[in-house]
Scaffold this active site. Structure first.
Site, short mmCIF file in Angstrom:
data_model
loop_
_atom_site.label_atom_id
_atom_site.label_comp_id
_atom_site.label_asym_id
_atom_site.label_seq_id
_atom_site.Cartn_x
_atom_site.Cartn_y
_atom_site.Cartn_z
N GLU A 112 1.01 -1.08 -0.10
CA GLU A 112 -0.08 0.11 0.20
C GLU A 112 0.90 1.25 0.04
O GLU A 112 1.41 1.53 1.20
CB GLU A 112 -0.86 -0.05 1.10
CG GLU A 112 -1.94 -0.96 1.18
CD GLU A 112 -2.91 -0.78 0.07
OE1 GLU A 112 -3.19 0.26 -0.65
OE2 GLU A 112 -3.70 -1.86 -0.46
N CYS A 126 -10.08 -1.48 0.60
CA CYS A 126 -8.86 -2.25 0.72
C CYS A 126 -8.98 -3.53 0.19
O CYS A 126 -10.05 -4.29 0.40
CB CYS A 126 -8.26 -2.07 2.11
SG CYS A 126 -6.72 -2.66 2.20
N CYS A 128 -7.09 -5.63 3.65
CA CYS A 128 -7.98 -5.67 4.92
C CYS A 128 -9.27 -6.64 4.63
O CYS A 128 -9.98 -7.00 5.42
CB CYS A 128 -8.80 -4.33 5.33
SG CYS A 128 -7.46 -3.32 5.82
N HIS A 163 -13.98 -4.17 6.49
CA HIS A 163 -14.87 -2.87 6.27
C HIS A 163 -16.13 -3.26 5.93
O HIS A 163 -17.20 -2.59 6.35
CB HIS A 163 -14.44 -1.88 5.10
CG HIS A 163 -13.13 -0.97 5.45
ND1 HIS A 163 -13.16 -0.06 6.32
CD2 HIS A 163 -11.60 -1.37 5.19
CE1 HIS A 163 -12.06 0.46 6.04
NE2 HIS A 163 -11.17 -0.43 5.65
N ARG A 204 -5.51 -3.51 11.78
CA ARG A 204 -4.89 -2.36 12.06
C ARG A 204 -5.02 -1.62 13.23
O ARG A 204 -4.55 -0.46 13.78
CB ARG A 204 -4.41 -1.51 10.77
CG ARG A 204 -3.66 -2.11 9.96
CD ARG A 204 -3.86 -1.65 8.38
NE ARG A 204 -3.06 -2.57 7.42
CZ ARG A 204 -3.38 -3.71 7.09
NH1 ARG A 204 -4.67 -4.36 7.15
NH2 ARG A 204 -2.69 -4.50 6.27
N SER A 251 -5.54 3.63 10.30
CA SER A 251 -4.48 4.38 9.88
C SER A 251 -4.93 5.75 9.72
O SER A 251 -3.92 6.57 9.45
CB SER A 251 -3.96 4.02 8.37
OG SER A 251 -3.49 2.68 8.40
N CYS A 264 -1.89 1.01 6.29
CA CYS A 264 -2.66 0.69 4.97
C CYS A 264 -3.23 2.15 4.77
O CYS A 264 -4.38 2.21 5.05
CB CYS A 264 -3.64 -0.34 5.35
SG CYS A 264 -4.46 -0.77 3.77
N CYS A 286 -6.91 2.70 3.12
CA CYS A 286 -8.06 2.69 3.87
C CYS A 286 -8.10 4.22 4.51
O CYS A 286 -9.39 4.67 4.70
CB CYS A 286 -7.74 1.93 5.21
SG CYS A 286 -7.73 -0.03 4.87
#
Length: 600
Positions: free
Chosen positions: A28, A76, A79, A83, A512, A535, A579, A582
């Protein structure tokens, strides 16, 4: 150049040298970092920038909230489903939808599969080469490497011949001159400390992890139809259960296959991942005393309280710790507009009044790209960013005005501080083994809030997830055998049954860190949607009061061997598993329109 003062008062006006790393991440890559080093090559100022904007929140306006998960899941591909899970939880919260127990357990298994997969990939394929020198592995004695491996764990792949075969493969690779994934490394930098045998062992496990990671995601393919981006649905999961059906999406054969993958992952974590982290860390124990010491303010949302089911496999509680005071844990409520706010005073967005923060339910995503009067370069060729102005596509979320760190490290500090027995036992065992290897006597409060502690917490969380996932699987089997095969509740799928206006929030302990989605629904459509992702918390720019985010804070006072070879910067920033796809909210140079979408 105007430089916002960092806590220790260093700026370019005091002299110093600026080092730019762009991109920072191996996959990323939408992250840029600039640091100032003093005459002793110690980092005194840091600026972290998200360099991409996408505007998914804008895309979602006017859409059916039941479809939101399919859009935000594409934030992403690393991930994968976190989400989507957060999104369906937000919609279910807004509409008061209760999901079946089987759906809850399947979601838990999918979420923990992601944690295990992501943490293993992060360490071996995104972070290990910050500590491990694959070229140095060519000097290793395979016999000594075998002895090292056998001293650390009972991993069955540990014979001298096995390590010799890997070394020969690596030698051919290096001698070909085509280093591929090992290209552009700073392999002669004295910052690399491992002996050749430890390097060979770690590179061998790098290759083993490639095989493991492609197998464990098959759990997502079974339960969610595919990976990445497995399928979810508001009201449950789109996965029918029929133990006797040969062609059923979820029968006993598939369930046993899932269980076997869970056991394989657990064995790899116990015998390879955690021993590797402890062994490698013992050679870098100096990193426990200087540099990377950012985790004084930590936060996580904790259990998703609005799921009315057993939380026995969710043992990482939420809360906030400030100023390193582990004796006081503040409660957290993502609904409280005084607790979670985002600021844009140094982000390429506009609120009208950028001095004020907005709760995500009232969030605005209006792009305002400018480099600032003191920055050098153009939009497509940034030479130097001006941190006194706007300098990132990432907003600055704050908890009651405080910048906080999120992630596995935060969750483990919070769990330890709240006397979670599982976590205290884990840390006691891991620190005992580390202290034996390193000849130290560090406590949890000394070892955890560091770059190495952040990496260790991620490894321990993968062990926790693998253990708890087996319990989830057992509960799922017991529930099905008791006669319950329901996986979805579509009682409130008809928008005519919804209130005229509704709002909800979904949270997830993502790989994360704490992930939250906030949704407002009006007349059956999305009125506003905001994602505040891990992030974003960690990689945030300054806020109006000059508080810096975790990425920037973690770099301060870090000594560098060779500033032009920024191994130390990569070690610390990669320990967060950043990442940026995101957190950045596709941008064309000079504002050119890429596409126009009509919502029907």
């Amino acid at each position: 150049m105007a430089v916002l003062q960092t806590p220790n008062g260093f700026s370019l006006d005091n002299g110093g040298r600026r080092i730019v790393v762009d991109p920072v991440t191996r996959i990323e890559g939408h992250m840029r970092c600039e640091v100032n080093v003093d005459s002793d090559n110690v980092i005194r100022n840091a600026v972290s920038t998200g360099t991409m904007w996408r505007g998914l929140e804008v895309i979602l306006k006017g859409r059916d909230p039941r479809d939101a998960w399919a859009f935000v899941e594409r934030i992403c591909g690393v991930c994968t489903g976190c989400h989507a899970l957060t999104s369906v939880r937000a919609v279910e919260d807004a509409l008061g939808i209760r999901i079946p127990k089987n759906a809850h357990l399947i979601r838990e298994i999918m979420a923990k599969t992601l944690q295990v997969h992501d943490h293993i990939v992060h360490f071996y394929h995104l972070h290990a080469l910050d500590w491990v020198n694959p070229v140095n592995a060519l000097k290793a004695d395979p016999q000594a490497t075998s002895a090292l491996q056998q001293s650390l764990s009972a991993h069955p792949k540990s014979s001298p011949g096995y390590f010799r075969d890997v070394q020969n493969r690596l030698k051919k690779f290096v001698e070909s001159g085509q280093l591929g994934i090992f290209k552009n490394g700073y392999w002669d930098n004295p910052a690399y400390k491992l002996p050749p045998e430890a390097d060979l062992m770690a590179v061998t496990h790098y290759l083993e992890a490639l095989d493991l990671q492609k197998d464990i995601v098959k759990i997502h393919a079974i339960l969610g139809g595919k990976n990445p981006h497995p399928n979810y649905m508001v009201g449950g999961v789109p996965c029918a259960i029929n133990l006797e059906g040969a062609g059923a999406p979820l029968n006993m054969e598939r369930l046993n296959f899932i269980h076997a993958r869970i056991q394989e992952a657990a064995a790899f974590i116990d015998n390879v991942y955690i021993p590797d982290v402890l062994a490698i860390a013992s050679f870098y124990k100096g990193w426990l005393y200087g540099g990377g010491l950012a985790a004084t303010n930590v936060m996580d949302y904790g259990d998703y309280e609005r799921v009315p089911y057993d939380h026995s496999t969710c043992q990482l509680p939420g809360g906030v710790i400030l100023n390193g005071n582990w004796n006081e844990v503040h409660p957290i409520d993502p609904r409280d507009p005084e607790q979670v706010q985002e600021f844009v005073s140094h982000s390429w967005y506009s609120y009208g009044d950028d001095s004020k923060g907005l709760h995500p339910w009232d969030g605005v995503t209006e792009a305002k790209y400018e480099l600032g009067p003191n920055a050098k370069g153009t939009r497509t060729d940034i030479k130097e960013l001006d941190e006194a102005a706007k300098y990132s596509w990432i907003k600055a979320p704050r908890w009651r005005g405080h910048a906080v760190e999120v992630g596995p490290l935060s969750r483990y500090i919070l769990a330890y501080a709240q006397n979670v027995g599982y976590v205290r036992d884990q840390l006691g065992d891991a620190l005992g083994r580390f202290n034996t290897l390193a000849g130290t006597s560090l406590t949890a409060q000394q070892a955890l809030p560091t770059t190495i502690g952040r990496t260790l917490a991620r490894a321990l969380e993968s062990q926790y997830c693998a253990t708890m996932m087996q319990a989830d699987w057992n509960s799922l089997i017991a529930n099905i055998k008791a006669g319950d095969t329901a996986t979805a509740n579509v009682e409130k799928w008809d928008p005519k049954t919804w209130p005229k206006e509704a709002k909800g929030v979904g949270t997830v302990a993502a790989p994360r860190g704490g992930l939250g989605h906030w949704i407002k629904i009006k007349d059956g459509k999305i009125e506003n949607y905001q994602c505040v992702v891990p992030s974003t918390w960690n990689g945030s720019p300054r806020d109006p009061k000059g508080n810096i985010g975790a990425f920037e804070a973690s770099l301060l006072n870090t000594p560098m061997e060779r500033p032009d070879e920024p191994v130390e910067i990569l070690r610390t920033l990669h320990s967060f598993d950043p990442c940026l796809a995101c957190s950045t909210h596709v941008m064309a140079p000079d504002g050119a329109e890429l596409a126009r979408v009509t919502v029907r």
